[in-house]
Design a protein around this motif. Sequence first.
Motif, PDB file in Angstrom:
ATOM      1  N   PHE A  40       0.852  -1.183   0.000  1.00  0.00           N
ATOM      2  CA  PHE A  40       0.000   0.000   0.000  1.00  0.00           C
ATOM      3  C   PHE A  40       0.892   1.237   0.000  1.00  0.00           C
ATOM      4  CE2 PHE A  40      -2.966  -3.100   1.806  1.00  0.00           C
ATOM      5  CZ  PHE A  40      -4.145  -2.788   1.127  1.00  0.00           C
ATOM      6  N   HIS A  41       0.540   2.223  -0.837  1.00  0.00           N
ATOM      7  CA  HIS A  41       1.336   3.441  -0.969  1.00  0.00           C
ATOM      8  C   HIS A  41       0.535   4.644  -0.469  1.00  0.00           C
ATOM      9  CE1 HIS A  41       3.859   0.883  -3.324  1.00  0.00           C
ATOM     10  NE2 HIS A  41       3.086   0.887  -4.395  1.00  0.00           N
ATOM     11  N   SER A  42       1.016   5.288   0.587  1.00  0.00           N
ATOM     12  CA  SER A  42       0.356   6.501   1.078  1.00  0.00           C
ATOM     13  C   SER A  42       0.626   7.697   0.176  1.00  0.00           C
ATOM     14  CB  SER A  42       0.825   6.813   2.503  1.00  0.00           C
ATOM     15  OG  SER A  42       0.421   5.800   3.402  1.00  0.00           O
ATOM     16  N   PHE A  43       1.756   7.653  -0.539  1.00  0.00           N
ATOM     17  CA  PHE A  43       2.139   8.726  -1.457  1.00  0.00           C
ATOM     18  C   PHE A  43       2.523   8.118  -2.805  1.00  0.00           C
ATOM     19  CE2 PHE A  43       3.150  10.154   2.853  1.00  0.00           C
ATOM     20  CZ  PHE A  43       2.470  11.364   2.899  1.00  0.00           C
ATOM     21  N   SER A  44       2.571   8.953  -3.824  1.00  0.00           N
ATOM     22  CA  SER A  44       2.955   8.488  -5.156  1.00  0.00           C
ATOM     23  C   SER A  44       4.255   7.698  -5.081  1.00  0.00           C
ATOM     24  CB  SER A  44       3.127   9.683  -6.097  1.00  0.00           C
ATOM     25  OG  SER A  44       1.902  10.355  -6.293  1.00  0.00           O
ATOM     26  N   PHE A  45       4.253   6.535  -5.744  1.00  0.00           N
ATOM     27  CA  PHE A  45       5.426   5.664  -5.679  1.00  0.00           C
ATOM     28  C   PHE A  45       5.377   4.686  -6.843  1.00  0.00           C
ATOM     29  CE2 PHE A  45       7.966   2.059  -4.242  1.00  0.00           C
ATOM     30  CZ  PHE A  45       9.073   2.688  -3.685  1.00  0.00           C
ATOM     31  N   ALA A  46       6.519   4.533  -7.524  1.00  0.00           N
ATOM     32  CA  ALA A  46       6.638   3.588  -8.643  1.00  0.00           C
ATOM     33  C   ALA A  46       5.509   3.833  -9.650  1.00  0.00           C
ATOM     34  CB  ALA A  46       6.664   2.158  -8.134  1.00  0.00           C
ATOM     35  N   GLY A  47       4.686   2.814  -9.925  1.00  0.00           N
ATOM     36  CA  GLY A  47       3.629   2.959 -10.920  1.00  0.00           C
ATOM     37  C   GLY A  47       2.388   3.674 -10.431  1.00  0.00           C
ATOM     38  N   TYR A  48       2.342   4.013  -9.144  1.00  0.00           N
ATOM     39  CA  TYR A  48       1.186   4.718  -8.587  1.00  0.00           C
ATOM     40  C   TYR A  48       1.492   6.208  -8.505  1.00  0.00           C
ATOM     41  CZ  TYR A  48      -1.881   6.611  -4.954  1.00  0.00           C
ATOM     42  OH  TYR A  48      -2.756   7.397  -4.245  1.00  0.00           O
ATOM     43  N   HIS A  49       0.640   7.020  -9.130  1.00  0.00           N
ATOM     44  CA  HIS A  49       0.832   8.469  -9.067  1.00  0.00           C
ATOM     45  C   HIS A  49      -0.484   9.156  -8.729  1.00  0.00           C
ATOM     46  CE1 HIS A  49       2.521  12.400  -9.720  1.00  0.00           C
ATOM     47  NE2 HIS A  49       1.539  12.690 -10.558  1.00  0.00           N
ATOM     48  N   ASP A  50      -0.446   9.958  -7.676  1.00  0.00           N
ATOM     49  CA  ASP A  50      -1.590  10.759  -7.253  1.00  0.00           C
ATOM     50  C   ASP A  50      -1.072  12.173  -7.017  1.00  0.00           C
ATOM     51  OD1 ASP A  50      -3.638  12.102  -5.991  1.00  0.00           O
ATOM     52  OD2 ASP A  50      -4.142  10.471  -4.626  1.00  0.00           O
ATOM     53  N   PRO A  51      -1.386  13.113  -7.891  1.00  0.00           N
ATOM     54  CA  PRO A  51      -0.839  14.472  -7.747  1.00  0.00           C
ATOM     55  C   PRO A  51      -1.254  15.157  -6.455  1.00  0.00           C
ATOM     56  CG  PRO A  51      -2.567  14.404  -9.423  1.00  0.00           C
ATOM     57  CD  PRO A  51      -2.257  12.989  -9.076  1.00  0.00           C
ATOM     58  N   GLN A  52      -2.306  14.670  -5.794  1.00  0.00           N
ATOM     59  CA  GLN A  52      -2.733  15.245  -4.522  1.00  0.00           C
ATOM     60  C   GLN A  52      -1.958  14.668  -3.337  1.00  0.00           C
ATOM     61  OE1 GLN A  52      -4.926  17.821  -4.518  1.00  0.00           O
ATOM     62  NE2 GLN A  52      -4.754  17.583  -6.743  1.00  0.00           N
ATOM     63  N   HIS A  53      -1.222  13.587  -3.587  1.00  0.00           N
ATOM     64  CA  HIS A  53      -0.487  12.925  -2.504  1.00  0.00           C
ATOM     65  C   HIS A  53       0.895  12.508  -3.011  1.00  0.00           C
ATOM     66  CE1 HIS A  53      -4.738  12.455  -1.254  1.00  0.00           C
ATOM     67  NE2 HIS A  53      -4.230  12.718  -0.066  1.00  0.00           N
ATOM     68  N   VAL A  54       1.728  13.508  -3.226  1.00  0.00           N
ATOM     69  CA  VAL A  54       3.113  13.259  -3.632  1.00  0.00           C
ATOM     70  C   VAL A  54       4.025  13.281  -2.408  1.00  0.00           C
ATOM     71  CG1 VAL A  54       5.047  14.080  -5.037  1.00  0.00           C
ATOM     72  CG2 VAL A  54       2.709  14.179  -5.936  1.00  0.00           C
ATOM     73  N   HIS A  55       3.784  14.210  -1.508  1.00  0.00           N
ATOM     74  CA  HIS A  55       4.509  14.279  -0.245  1.00  0.00           C
ATOM     75  C   HIS A  55       3.699  15.146   0.707  1.00  0.00           C
ATOM     76  CE1 HIS A  55       5.861  18.477  -0.801  1.00  0.00           C
ATOM     77  NE2 HIS A  55       5.993  18.153  -2.081  1.00  0.00           N
TER      78      HIS A  55
END
Length: 237
Positions: A21-36
Motif C-alpha cells: 500500500f502506498h500513502s504517497f505516489s510511488f513507482a507505478g502509482y501516481h496521485d498528484p494530490q499525494h506526492v509528499h
Amino acid sequence: MLTIRRSDERGYADHGWLKSFHSFSFAGYHDPQHVHFSVLRVINEDRVAPGQGFGQHGHRDMEIFSYVLSGELAHRDTLGNGSAIGPGRVQIMTTGSGVEHSEFNHSASEPVHFLQIWLFPRARNLEPRYAEKDFDAADKRGRLCLILSPDGRDGSLTLQQDAFIYASLLDGDERAELALGAQRQAYVHLVRGALTINGTRLAGGDALMLTDEPTLTLEQGEDAEVLVFDLPVISAA
C-alpha cells in the motif's frame, strides 16, 4: 485543519511476492494530490513473501527507515552493515551521496510485514550512514516514544532532517498529547487498531494530516499502534 486519508484511498500494488500500500505516489502509482507532505515523501506498507525481497539497488539523497510489524527483515548494504530487524527495532539509513542495499524476508516460512518510510534530507550529498535500535513495547505503552529526531535526543536515533517521529501503543483510557510549535504540522499514520485523534476516529491504515493545530491529542485506543510525524511547514525540495 484536519485532513483524513482513509486506508482504502491509498495506492496498491500486488506483485505476487510483494503486496504494498502506498500513502504517497510511488513507482507505478501516481496521485498528484499525494506526492509528499512537508518533508515526508514515502510511507509504504509492505508484505513480503517468505524468502523473497528487494535485491541490491541504489538510493541517494533520502532518509529511509523501516518499522517492522511482524516477521523479520534482513538488511545488507555497501557500508558493510547486515542484520535482521524484527518488531520493535527501528533502522535508519542516510543515503546521502549514494549507497546500495538489499532487503529480504529473513524467514523461509513466514511473511514479513513492515513500513518503509522516506523523508527528504536537510541537504544533498550527505555522508551515508546506518543505525538501528530497539524500542520495546514498554517504551511506547501509553505515551509518545521519540524514535527519530534531528539531534538524537531522549535516546532516539538521529535523522538528517528537522523532523521528530514518535511511536505509541494506546488502549482503553490511555491518552497522549503532543504540542505542535509555530511553523509545525503533523502527519499521523495509524498502523493498526483504532484511535481517536483530535476528535477524529481512525482505523488501521488511515492517516490524519494536521495543519494550524496547536495540539495533537490521541485517545480512546483499541489495540492501537501509531506513528506521529512532527514536521516543518516548508515545501520539500
